[in-house]
Write a protein that holds these residues in place. Sequence first.
Motif, PDB file in Angstrom:
ATOM      1  N   GLY A  26       8.218  26.490  -7.631  1.00  0.00           N
ATOM      2  CA  GLY A  26       7.503  25.698  -6.622  1.00  0.00           C
ATOM      3  C   GLY A  26       6.037  25.532  -6.986  1.00  0.00           C
ATOM      4  N   TRP A  27       5.415  26.629  -7.461  1.00  0.00           N
ATOM      5  CA  TRP A  27       3.990  26.561  -7.867  1.00  0.00           C
ATOM      6  C   TRP A  27       3.859  25.593  -9.046  1.00  0.00           C
ATOM      7  CZ3 TRP A  27      -0.368  28.345  -5.545  1.00  0.00           C
ATOM      8  CH2 TRP A  27      -1.547  28.297  -6.283  1.00  0.00           C
ATOM      9  N   ASN A  28       4.769  25.723  -9.998  1.00  0.00           N
ATOM     10  CA  ASN A  28       4.728  24.863 -11.186  1.00  0.00           C
ATOM     11  C   ASN A  28       4.941  23.387 -10.808  1.00  0.00           C
ATOM     12  OD1 ASN A  28       4.625  24.508 -14.083  1.00  0.00           O
ATOM     13  ND2 ASN A  28       6.814  24.078 -13.960  1.00  0.00           N
ATOM     14  N   VAL A  60      -6.390  35.911 -16.777  1.00  0.00           N
ATOM     15  CA  VAL A  60      -5.647  36.924 -16.017  1.00  0.00           C
ATOM     16  C   VAL A  60      -5.030  36.306 -14.767  1.00  0.00           C
ATOM     17  CG1 VAL A  60      -5.881  39.096 -14.723  1.00  0.00           C
ATOM     18  CG2 VAL A  60      -7.066  38.806 -16.899  1.00  0.00           C
ATOM     19  N   ALA A  61      -3.776  36.664 -14.476  1.00  0.00           N
ATOM     20  CA  ALA A  61      -3.013  36.079 -13.364  1.00  0.00           C
ATOM     21  C   ALA A  61      -2.929  34.561 -13.574  1.00  0.00           C
ATOM     22  CB  ALA A  61      -3.624  36.434 -12.008  1.00  0.00           C
ATOM     23  N   ALA A  62      -2.492  34.194 -14.746  1.00  0.00           N
ATOM     24  CA  ALA A  62      -2.550  32.798 -15.213  1.00  0.00           C
ATOM     25  C   ALA A  62      -1.548  31.883 -14.520  1.00  0.00           C
ATOM     26  CB  ALA A  62      -2.329  32.753 -16.720  1.00  0.00           C
ATOM     27  N   THR A  84      -2.080  36.048 -19.140  1.00  0.00           N
ATOM     28  CA  THR A  84      -1.332  37.220 -18.664  1.00  0.00           C
ATOM     29  C   THR A  84      -0.996  37.040 -17.193  1.00  0.00           C
ATOM     30  OG1 THR A  84      -3.264  38.478 -17.927  1.00  0.00           O
ATOM     31  CG2 THR A  84      -2.652  38.693 -20.241  1.00  0.00           C
ATOM     32  N   ASP A  85       0.112  37.637 -16.781  1.00  0.00           N
ATOM     33  CA  ASP A  85       0.503  37.565 -15.367  1.00  0.00           C
ATOM     34  C   ASP A  85       1.524  38.673 -15.091  1.00  0.00           C
ATOM     35  OD1 ASP A  85       0.213  35.158 -13.089  1.00  0.00           O
ATOM     36  OD2 ASP A  85       2.002  36.401 -12.835  1.00  0.00           O
ATOM     37  N   LEU A  86       1.594  39.061 -13.818  1.00  0.00           N
ATOM     38  CA  LEU A  86       2.553  40.084 -13.389  1.00  0.00           C
ATOM     39  C   LEU A  86       3.991  39.562 -13.395  1.00  0.00           C
ATOM     40  CD1 LEU A  86       2.736  42.946 -11.987  1.00  0.00           C
ATOM     41  CD2 LEU A  86       2.455  41.763  -9.804  1.00  0.00           C
ATOM     42  N   ASP A 112       0.365  43.613 -15.545  1.00  0.00           N
ATOM     43  CA  ASP A 112      -0.338  43.824 -14.290  1.00  0.00           C
ATOM     44  C   ASP A 112      -1.836  43.744 -14.605  1.00  0.00           C
ATOM     45  OD1 ASP A 112      -1.480  44.825 -12.010  1.00  0.00           O
ATOM     46  OD2 ASP A 112      -0.369  46.716 -12.017  1.00  0.00           O
ATOM     47  N   GLY A 113      -2.569  42.987 -13.811  1.00  0.00           N
ATOM     48  CA  GLY A 113      -4.007  42.838 -14.040  1.00  0.00           C
ATOM     49  C   GLY A 113      -4.758  44.160 -13.981  1.00  0.00           C
ATOM     50  N   GLU A 114      -4.173  45.164 -13.356  1.00  0.00           N
ATOM     51  CA  GLU A 114      -4.831  46.472 -13.287  1.00  0.00           C
ATOM     52  C   GLU A 114      -4.524  47.329 -14.514  1.00  0.00           C
ATOM     53  OE1 GLU A 114      -3.723  48.189  -9.502  1.00  0.00           O
ATOM     54  OE2 GLU A 114      -4.319  46.349  -8.499  1.00  0.00           O
ATOM     55  N   SER A 128     -10.154  34.388 -14.237  1.00  0.00           N
ATOM     56  CA  SER A 128      -8.979  34.574 -13.388  1.00  0.00           C
ATOM     57  C   SER A 128      -9.119  33.601 -12.222  1.00  0.00           C
ATOM     58  CB  SER A 128      -8.886  36.010 -12.879  1.00  0.00           C
ATOM     59  OG  SER A 128      -7.693  36.155 -12.148  1.00  0.00           O
ATOM     60  N   ARG A 129      -8.163  32.639 -12.129  1.00  0.00           N
ATOM     61  CA  ARG A 129      -8.242  31.625 -11.072  1.00  0.00           C
ATOM     62  C   ARG A 129      -7.257  31.995  -9.970  1.00  0.00           C
ATOM     63  NH1 ARG A 129      -6.805  25.217 -11.947  1.00  0.00           N
ATOM     64  NH2 ARG A 129      -4.712  25.884 -11.370  1.00  0.00           N
ATOM     65  N   LEU A 130      -7.785  32.269  -8.791  1.00  0.00           N
ATOM     66  CA  LEU A 130      -6.979  32.630  -7.609  1.00  0.00           C
ATOM     67  C   LEU A 130      -5.974  33.747  -7.910  1.00  0.00           C
ATOM     68  CD1 LEU A 130      -6.357  29.159  -5.868  1.00  0.00           C
ATOM     69  CD2 LEU A 130      -8.196  30.822  -5.496  1.00  0.00           C
TER      70      LEU A 130
HETATM   71  C1  LIG Z   1      -2.143  31.746  -6.664  1.00  0.00           C
HETATM   72  S1  LIG Z   1      -1.344  32.058  -8.198  1.00  0.00           S
HETATM   73  C2  LIG Z   1      -2.571  31.474  -9.323  1.00  0.00           C
HETATM   74  C3  LIG Z   1      -2.000  31.108 -10.655  1.00  0.00           C
HETATM   75  C4  LIG Z   1      -2.952  30.367 -11.591  1.00  0.00           C
HETATM   76  N1  LIG Z   1      -4.082  31.195 -11.960  1.00  0.00           N
HETATM   77  C5  LIG Z   1      -3.422  29.083 -10.971  1.00  0.00           C
HETATM   78  O1  LIG Z   1      -4.559  29.055 -10.457  1.00  0.00           O
HETATM   79  O2  LIG Z   1      -2.665  28.101 -10.981  1.00  0.00           O
HETATM   80  C6  LIG Z   1      -1.533  33.825  -8.287  1.00  0.00           C
HETATM   81  C7  LIG Z   1      -0.934  34.485  -9.529  1.00  0.00           C
HETATM   82  O3  LIG Z   1      -1.321  35.868  -9.522  1.00  0.00           O
HETATM   83  C8  LIG Z   1      -0.275  36.617 -10.087  1.00  0.00           C
HETATM   84  N2  LIG Z   1      -0.448  38.043  -9.720  1.00  0.00           N
HETATM   85  C9  LIG Z   1      -0.306  38.605  -8.507  1.00  0.00           C
HETATM   86  N3  LIG Z   1      -0.551  39.926  -8.579  1.00  0.00           N
HETATM   87  C10 LIG Z   1      -0.864  40.192  -9.875  1.00  0.00           C
HETATM   88  C11 LIG Z   1      -1.221  41.380 -10.596  1.00  0.00           C
HETATM   89  N4  LIG Z   1      -1.298  42.566  -9.983  1.00  0.00           N
HETATM   90  N5  LIG Z   1      -1.469  41.273 -11.911  1.00  0.00           N
HETATM   91  C12 LIG Z   1      -1.383  40.088 -12.554  1.00  0.00           C
HETATM   92  N6  LIG Z   1      -1.046  38.928 -11.937  1.00  0.00           N
HETATM   93  C13 LIG Z   1      -0.806  38.991 -10.611  1.00  0.00           C
HETATM   94  C14 LIG Z   1       0.973  35.965  -9.530  1.00  0.00           C
HETATM   95  O4  LIG Z   1       2.131  36.301 -10.265  1.00  0.00           O
HETATM   96  C15 LIG Z   1       0.595  34.481  -9.592  1.00  0.00           C
HETATM   97  O5  LIG Z   1       1.013  33.910 -10.808  1.00  0.00           O
END
Ligand SMILES: C[S@@+](CC[C@H](N)C(=O)[O-])C[C@H]1O[C@@H](n2cnc3c(N)ncnc32)[C@H](O)[C@@H]1O
Length: 287
Positions: A26-28, A60-62, A84-86, A112-114, A128-130
Motif C-alpha cells: 500500500g505504501w509503495n 535509515v527506515a528507507a 536499511t529498514d526493519l 533495526d535502526g537501533e 531518515s525520512r519519516l
Molecule cells: C512512514 S514509512 C517511511 C518510509 C520512507 N522513508 C518514506 O519516507 O517513504 C516508515 C518506515 O520505517 C520503518 N521502521 C519502523 N520501525 C523501524 C525500526 N525500528 N528500524 C528501522 N526501520 C523502521 C518501517 O518499516 C517503514 O518502512
Amino acid sequence: MGNADANVLDAFKTATRNQWEQAAPGWNDHTPQIRTWLRTATDTMLEMACVKQGARVLDVAAGAGDQTLDIAARVGPEGFVLATDLSPAILALAKANARNAGYKNVETQVADGERLQLDEGTFDAAVSRLGLMFLTDPVQGLREMHRALKPGGGICTMVFSKPDVNPCVTTLMSTAFKHAGLPPRDPFTPGGLLSLGKPGLLDEMFKSAGFRDVATTKIDAPFRLPSAGAYLDFIRASASPIQQILGKLDDAARSAAWNEMEERLKVFETRSGWEGPNELLLTAARR
Ligand SMILES: C[S@@+](CC[C@H](N)C(=O)[O-])C[C@H]1O[C@@H](n2cnc3c(N)ncnc32)[C@H](O)[C@@H]1O
C-alpha cells in the motif's frame, strides 16, 4: 532495563515490523502521492544532509525507497546508497524500484535502526525520512547513524512536528483509539507518530548522540488530494501505525472507525480539493 520492559519493547518492535510487512504494498502503491506531498521537504532534507555527487549515503527506515532513488540520482554512479529498514517486504520493494529505475549504486540491508551494526566512519551523509519517530530509543538510533558517519559527515532526519499543527495525524490517532476502546495516549509516547514533535526534544537527542552543529527547521507539508476519501484510501492502505491500533477490531468496527475519520477530515475540503495541514521537522547536524 528490566526483563519485563525489554519484553514490551520487543513485542512493540515485532508488531511494528509485522504491520509494515502488511502495509508495504500500500505504501509503495501510493509513492506518487507521497512523492508530491514530501517533494520540497525531501529536497531540503537532502541539501541539509549534504548529499553530493560521489557521496556514500546511509538511508535509515528507507521504506519502499522513494527518497533512496532521489539520493541515488544525486550521488551519481560514483556514489553509493545503503537503504536499511526493519521490514524485509518494504525493503524488497525499494530494491526492485531501484533496479527498475536503472540504479546500480543502491544496496539494501534489513536492519533495526537501533542496531545498524555498520562499520564505523564509512558514510559521508545519513538521512531518515519519516522513520526516526518509530524507534522506541531514537537516541540509540542516532548513535548508530553517528557511528556510521565519517567525521564531519552530515545527517538530516524528517519527522512530524507537534500535535496542534498536525491535525490530520491527531484526528486519525484519537479516532482510532476511541474505536479501539483505548484511552487517548500521550502523543509523545516513544515509538508513536508524533513522538519526536515536542519542541527542543530532537536537538537534545542529537546532542546526546554526539552530534555537533545541531539545528531543527520547521517545514509546512500540506497533503493535497482530490478529497478526504482519497486521503483515507492512502491511510487505509499504508498507515501502519493506525492499522496497529485498529488491529483487534472486527471488519464492521474497523470500517466504522475509517468512516468517522473520513467524516472528521472533511473539514479540510476546499473548493479545489482536499488540503490536510502537516508540519514536519528537519534536524540537521554533523558528526
Ligand atoms: C512512514 S514509512 C517511511 C518510509 C520512507 N522513508 C518514506 O519516507 O517513504 C516508515 C518506515 O520505517 C520503518 N521502521 C519502523 N520501525 C523501524 C525500526 N525500528 N528500524 C528501522 N526501520 C523502521 C518501517 O518499516 C517503514 O518502512
